[in-house]
Design an enzyme around this catalytic site. Structure first.
Site, PDB file in Angstrom:
ATOM      1  N   HIS A  78       0.932  -1.124  -0.054  1.00 52.51           N
ATOM      2  CA  HIS A  78      -0.089  -0.045   0.096  1.00 52.51           C
ATOM      3  C   HIS A  78       0.786   1.304   0.022  1.00 52.51           C
ATOM      4  CE1 HIS A  78      -3.460  -2.402   2.002  1.00 52.51           C
ATOM      5  NE2 HIS A  78      -3.071  -3.027   0.683  1.00 52.51           N
ATOM      6  N   HIS A 237      -9.244  -2.027  -5.582  1.00 56.03           N
ATOM      7  CA  HIS A 237      -8.207  -2.427  -4.365  1.00 56.03           C
ATOM      8  C   HIS A 237      -7.276  -3.292  -5.153  1.00 56.03           C
ATOM      9  CE1 HIS A 237      -6.034  -2.512  -0.751  1.00 56.03           C
ATOM     10  NE2 HIS A 237      -5.807  -3.747  -0.929  1.00 56.03           N
ATOM     11  N   ASP A 241      -3.265  -2.744  -5.225  1.00 53.72           N
ATOM     12  CA  ASP A 241      -2.133  -3.547  -4.974  1.00 53.72           C
ATOM     13  C   ASP A 241      -1.147  -3.745  -5.930  1.00 53.72           C
ATOM     14  OD1 ASP A 241      -2.991  -3.993  -2.227  1.00 53.72           O
ATOM     15  OD2 ASP A 241      -4.069  -6.056  -2.846  1.00 53.72           O
ATOM     16  N   HIS A 264      -0.754 -10.885  -5.444  1.00 48.30           N
ATOM     17  CA  HIS A 264       0.581 -10.596  -5.237  1.00 48.30           C
ATOM     18  C   HIS A 264       1.519 -11.429  -5.694  1.00 48.30           C
ATOM     19  CE1 HIS A 264      -0.767  -7.574  -2.279  1.00 48.30           C
ATOM     20  NE2 HIS A 264      -1.525  -8.306  -1.429  1.00 48.30           N
TER      21      HIS A 264
END
Length: 305
Positions: A78, A237, A241, A264
């Site tokens: 973030h 979001h 990321d 991720h």
């Protein structure tokens, strides 16, 4: 010339780590040109430094974490996203715990901190990583791709079998020649399901998680009293990321990023695929205004708006 950026002054913040639940002190300090983004675990003796590097990423289950000499610093994505969104190239990040504080679960508080400290342009050209040919990484029905593009664009789609998410937009396209990171992306919060939170806490994770720093859902609905900040907050979001994960390459990208059901781990893998093919990328600067693509100029004007 598009210049490198750092902060005008030091700034501090205190928060809670999402997974450990510990109080965390965070200090953001200006850095010289070509330093890059460097995290420092100042609670260790000697202090351990973690330069932003996709090959240092060690834990992608619930966040992006970096590891060096047996030490770790987690949940960096973030803050990295906010740095990318504001075009900050050089910064020292001091932290006295194994993870960056979660704050409200978005990049918004980091944007506020960085803007409060002030952003300073430096006497050095910004170094971009330009994608020259398409690369991709796939796992089953999940995939992520980087392609040549004169600017930075992200196209993301998600699939969750949940009524609260299905009622929202599950696809989004963000092109920073047109969209503002601060306005359109930064406030999107991380999200999770109550049953998963309970399982993680039983396994020593998400000990700092709450309705104050995440969107939480039961089987049917969003539990946060204030609801959503964007109609497409869930997929935004994921874009937030991805911006942070990709900025671990150490430079702003000139590329089009496309992804479906990625997280991720896939973001990190596609960076490694890219960097391991020297014909797929190059480092470029724009020292003459006439040579700067219009989309790139507009992107970095918007980042200061």
């Amino acid at each position: 010339m598009i210049r490198q950026r750092t902060l005008k002054s030091l700034i501090k913040a205190t928060g809670v780590g999402l997974h450990g639940g510990r109080k965390v002190q965070l200090v953001l300090r200006p850095a010289a040109p070509d330093t890059g983004i460097v995290f420092h675990r100042v609670d260790l003796d000697p202090v351990v430094d973690f330069p932003a590097d996709p090959y240092s990423v060690c834990d992608t289950r619930m966040c992006s974490g970096l590891e060096r000499d047996g030490a770790k610093v987690g949940t960096v994505e973030h803050l990295m996203s906010a740095l990318a969104g504001l075009g900050i190239d050089n910064l020292h990040v001091d932290v006295d715990a194994p993870e960056i504080p979660i704050l409200d679960g978005s990049a918004g508080p980091f944007v506020f901190l960085l803007q409060s400290a002030g952003i300073e342009e430096q006497q050095a050209p910004k170094r971009f990583l330009r994608v020259k040919k398409a690369v991709e990484y796939r796992e089953d029905d999940k995939w992520v791709r980087l392609e040549p593009y004169d600017g930075f664009r992200l196209d993301f789609s998600i699939v969750f079998n949940h009524p609260a998410i299905d009622k929202t937009s599950t696809q989004v396209s963000i092109d920073f020649a047109e969209h503002s990171y601060v306005r359109d992306v930064a406030r999107a919060r991380t999200f999770g399901f109550m049953q998963d939170v309970e399982f993680m806490r039983a396994n020593g994770l998400a000990l700092g998680g709450s309705l104050d720093n995440a969107i939480v859902m039961d089987e049917y609905r969003v539990l946060n009293a204030e609801g959503l900040r964007y109609v497409d907050e869930f997929v935004k979001h994921k874009v937030l990321d991805a911006i942070g994960d990709l900025y671990l390459c150490g430079h702003p990208l000139l590329a089009r990023y496309s992804a479906h059901k990625a997280g991720h781990a896939l973001n990190n893998q596609v960076l490694r695929v890219l960097l391991e093919d020297s014909s797929a990328w190059e480092i470029v600067t724009f020292e003459q205004d006439a040579a700067t693509p219009a989309a790139v100029s507009h992107q970095f004007e918007l980042s200061l708006a």
